[in-house]
Design an enzyme around this catalytic site. Sequence first.
Site, PDB file in Angstrom:
ATOM      1  N   ASN A 224       0.868  -1.180   0.000  1.00 21.46           N
ATOM      2  CA  ASN A 224       0.000   0.000   0.000  1.00 21.46           C
ATOM      3  C   ASN A 224       0.905   1.230   0.000  1.00 21.46           C
ATOM      4  O   ASN A 224       1.515   1.550   1.012  1.00 21.46           O
ATOM      5  CB  ASN A 224      -0.887  -0.027   1.251  1.00 21.46           C
ATOM      6  CG  ASN A 224      -1.754   1.213   1.367  1.00 21.46           C
ATOM      7  OD1 ASN A 224      -1.917   1.953   0.405  1.00 21.46           O
ATOM      8  ND2 ASN A 224      -2.307   1.439   2.554  1.00 21.46           N
TER       9      ASN A 224
ATOM     10  N   SER B 235       3.152  -2.472  10.300  1.00 21.76           N
ATOM     11  CA  SER B 235       4.606  -2.395  10.507  1.00 21.76           C
ATOM     12  C   SER B 235       5.357  -3.680  10.134  1.00 21.76           C
ATOM     13  O   SER B 235       6.319  -4.051  10.817  1.00 21.76           O
ATOM     14  CB  SER B 235       4.916  -1.963  11.935  1.00 21.76           C
ATOM     15  OG  SER B 235       4.378  -0.675  12.172  1.00 21.76           O
TER      16      SER B 235
ATOM     17  N   GLU C 130      -6.698   4.198   8.062  1.00 24.64           N
ATOM     18  CA  GLU C 130      -6.420   5.619   7.791  1.00 24.64           C
ATOM     19  C   GLU C 130      -7.641   6.301   7.181  1.00 24.64           C
ATOM     20  O   GLU C 130      -7.871   7.489   7.396  1.00 24.64           O
ATOM     21  CB  GLU C 130      -5.188   5.761   6.893  1.00 24.64           C
ATOM     22  CG  GLU C 130      -3.910   5.484   7.687  1.00 24.64           C
ATOM     23  CD  GLU C 130      -2.703   5.116   6.851  1.00 24.64           C
ATOM     24  OE1 GLU C 130      -2.761   5.232   5.617  1.00 24.64           O
ATOM     25  OE2 GLU C 130      -1.699   4.692   7.453  1.00 24.64           O
TER      26      GLU C 130
ATOM     27  N   GLU D  92      -5.615  -5.623  10.433  1.00 23.87           N
ATOM     28  CA  GLU D  92      -4.644  -4.547  10.628  1.00 23.87           C
ATOM     29  C   GLU D  92      -4.961  -3.814  11.926  1.00 23.87           C
ATOM     30  O   GLU D  92      -5.793  -2.888  11.925  1.00 23.87           O
ATOM     31  CB  GLU D  92      -4.706  -3.563   9.465  1.00 23.87           C
ATOM     32  CG  GLU D  92      -4.343  -4.158   8.133  1.00 23.87           C
ATOM     33  CD  GLU D  92      -3.660  -3.129   7.243  1.00 23.87           C
ATOM     34  OE1 GLU D  92      -2.551  -3.400   6.808  1.00 23.87           O
ATOM     35  OE2 GLU D  92      -4.240  -2.055   7.021  1.00 23.87           O
TER      36      GLU D  92
ATOM     37  N   HIS E  84      -9.631   0.686   5.164  1.00 26.72           N
ATOM     38  CA  HIS E  84      -8.312   0.912   5.769  1.00 26.72           C
ATOM     39  C   HIS E  84      -8.458   1.855   6.968  1.00 26.72           C
ATOM     40  O   HIS E  84      -9.222   2.819   6.915  1.00 26.72           O
ATOM     41  CB  HIS E  84      -7.354   1.497   4.727  1.00 26.72           C
ATOM     42  CG  HIS E  84      -5.927   1.474   5.175  1.00 26.72           C
ATOM     43  ND1 HIS E  84      -5.421   2.382   6.063  1.00 26.72           N
ATOM     44  CD2 HIS E  84      -4.918   0.609   4.884  1.00 26.72           C
ATOM     45  CE1 HIS E  84      -4.140   2.103   6.296  1.00 26.72           C
ATOM     46  NE2 HIS E  84      -3.811   1.024   5.588  1.00 26.72           N
TER      47      HIS E  84
END
Length: 261
Positions: free
Chosen positions: A10, A215, A99, A169, A97
């Site tokens: 991504n 990460s 974010e 995630e 996602h």
Amino acid sequence: MKKKIIIAGNWKMNKTPKEAVDFLEKFLINVKDSKCKVILFAPFVDIEKCTDLIRKSNIDIKIGAQNFYWEDSGAYTGEISVPMLETIGVQTLLVGHSERRMHFMETDKDINKKVKRAVKSNSDLILCVGETLEQKNSEKGQESVMFQLKSALEDIPKSLIHKIHIAYEPAWAIGTGKTATPYESDKMCRFIRMCIEKMYGSEIGLYLNILYGGSVSEENCKNFLEMSDINGLLIGGASLQEKCFSSIVRTADSVIKGRTE
Ligand code: PEP
């Protein structure tokens, strides 16, 4: 569980079209024999150049879109639709996602509308779910992941569920350098599989691809890929450097090779 490993990058809001092409020219050579399913979620402005280059190379890498709107056309200034993206070669869509949830206030209802549109398209879909640090610390991780899954998949019929891969995630691990341990993430991926089995039946759970993201690096990727319920990785920061991302794909290939020996 032996299935094709998915390695998805991504790029977020990084790379001009020229930078994307420079990356891909090297990357395509370095991963041309990979046995993984490799996907790159590129910014909109890079997509067409990337898909052209990939088509000419005959190498099987998919370009995905990081976002889209659920309507196909109309007065939605600034938005982009699935048919527009597919016209320029997009084959995978990213939804949910953290974010987008956090910075753009995407709600579970919005995500459900996007999933409904995506499953009707020719593309497959990676649906991201994951708990916040606050939810983790108050031991509400599983509860919040289950809620996200149920809302995102509301009214999605069993006949279309094969188009969806799930990415676990944990929001607190994205771009922070902190990862869930391979054991913790595998446990949550197993829980996700169990939720999907409850919703759609055991054969769906068995074939569902679940990715870990948060990460992931060149150094730690193998630890996640060796876990039994993790079928791939969704990688942000470490997908931006060509050398690093190809090295992760090669590590995934070594895991596949190890399984077949
Ligand atoms: C992501 O963008 O989905 C992600 C997991 O980012 P990072 O690898 O940088 O944590």
